[in-house]
Design a protein around this motif. Structure first.
Motif, PDB file in Angstrom:
ATOM      1  N   ILE A 185      45.950  43.301  43.106  1.00  0.00           N
ATOM      2  CA  ILE A 185      45.029  42.012  44.369  1.00  0.00           C
ATOM      3  C   ILE A 185      44.811  42.819  45.410  1.00  0.00           C
ATOM      4  O   ILE A 185      43.833  42.489  45.984  1.00  0.00           O
ATOM      5  CB  ILE A 185      45.883  40.873  44.484  1.00  0.00           C
ATOM      6  N   TRP A 186      45.672  43.494  45.639  1.00  0.00           N
ATOM      7  CA  TRP A 186      46.116  44.031  47.230  1.00  0.00           C
ATOM      8  C   TRP A 186      44.847  44.844  47.983  1.00  0.00           C
ATOM      9  O   TRP A 186      43.650  44.464  47.986  1.00  0.00           O
ATOM     10  CB  TRP A 186      47.150  44.844  47.265  1.00  0.00           C
ATOM     11  N   MET A 187      44.399  46.047  46.268  1.00  0.00           N
ATOM     12  CA  MET A 187      43.497  46.471  46.358  1.00  0.00           C
ATOM     13  C   MET A 187      41.993  45.774  46.434  1.00  0.00           C
ATOM     14  O   MET A 187      40.979  46.723  47.546  1.00  0.00           O
ATOM     15  CB  MET A 187      43.202  47.914  45.107  1.00  0.00           C
ATOM     16  N   TYR A 188      42.577  45.409  45.456  1.00  0.00           N
ATOM     17  CA  TYR A 188      41.075  44.301  45.457  1.00  0.00           C
ATOM     18  C   TYR A 188      40.456  43.349  47.314  1.00  0.00           C
ATOM     19  O   TYR A 188      39.098  43.772  47.019  1.00  0.00           O
ATOM     20  CB  TYR A 188      41.188  43.324  44.284  1.00  0.00           C
ATOM     21  N   TRP A 189      41.489  42.943  47.542  1.00  0.00           N
ATOM     22  CA  TRP A 189      41.267  42.322  48.708  1.00  0.00           C
ATOM     23  C   TRP A 189      40.565  43.513  49.498  1.00  0.00           C
ATOM     24  O   TRP A 189      39.824  43.145  50.989  1.00  0.00           O
ATOM     25  CB  TRP A 189      42.341  41.531  49.199  1.00  0.00           C
ATOM     26  N   THR A 190      41.321  44.594  50.099  1.00  0.00           N
ATOM     27  CA  THR A 190      41.314  45.713  51.052  1.00  0.00           C
ATOM     28  C   THR A 190      39.946  46.470  50.185  1.00  0.00           C
ATOM     29  O   THR A 190      39.044  46.747  51.469  1.00  0.00           O
ATOM     30  CB  THR A 190      42.243  46.893  51.136  1.00  0.00           C
ATOM     31  N   TRP A 248      50.867  44.117  39.513  1.00  0.00           N
ATOM     32  CA  TRP A 248      49.509  43.013  39.752  1.00  0.00           C
ATOM     33  C   TRP A 248      49.974  42.926  41.076  1.00  0.00           C
ATOM     34  O   TRP A 248      48.692  43.028  41.103  1.00  0.00           O
ATOM     35  CB  TRP A 248      50.277  41.751  39.283  1.00  0.00           C
ATOM     36  N   VAL A 249      50.175  42.647  42.019  1.00  0.00           N
ATOM     37  CA  VAL A 249      50.121  42.434  43.443  1.00  0.00           C
ATOM     38  C   VAL A 249      49.777  43.706  44.515  1.00  0.00           C
ATOM     39  O   VAL A 249      48.266  43.289  44.657  1.00  0.00           O
ATOM     40  CB  VAL A 249      51.339  42.884  44.078  1.00  0.00           C
ATOM     41  N   SER A 250      49.911  44.866  43.760  1.00  0.00           N
ATOM     42  CA  SER A 250      48.618  46.084  43.777  1.00  0.00           C
ATOM     43  C   SER A 250      47.420  45.870  43.709  1.00  0.00           C
ATOM     44  O   SER A 250      46.372  46.006  44.395  1.00  0.00           O
ATOM     45  CB  SER A 250      49.646  47.590  43.454  1.00  0.00           C
TER      46      SER A 250
END
Length: 63
Positions: free
Chosen positions: A32-37, A28-30
């Motif tokens: 979200i991180w990919m979406y934001w970057t 989940w964190v990965s």
């Protein structure tokens, strides 16, 4: 590192499937991180958006 965290989480919670909970959280964190970057910076509409083409297809031309 993850096997150690699996053991610590099992000892802390007492739930045998807590390793899957940890993996779910990491995924989940990965995502979200990919979406934001990456995904958020991609323009899909407007004048700066890239043209979509399907490989092997001839583009339609207006008549």
């Amino acid at each position: 590192m993850l096997p150690i965290l699996f053991g610590v989480l099992m000892d802390f919670t007492g739930i045998r499937s807590s390793a899957f909970m940890l993996m779910y959280g990491v995924v989940w964190v990965s995502l979200i991180w990919m979406y934001w970057t990456a995904v958020r910076k991609t323009e899909v509409m407007g004048s700066n958006a890239r043209e979509f083409r399907v490989a092997g297809c001839v583009p339609l031309t207006p008549k």
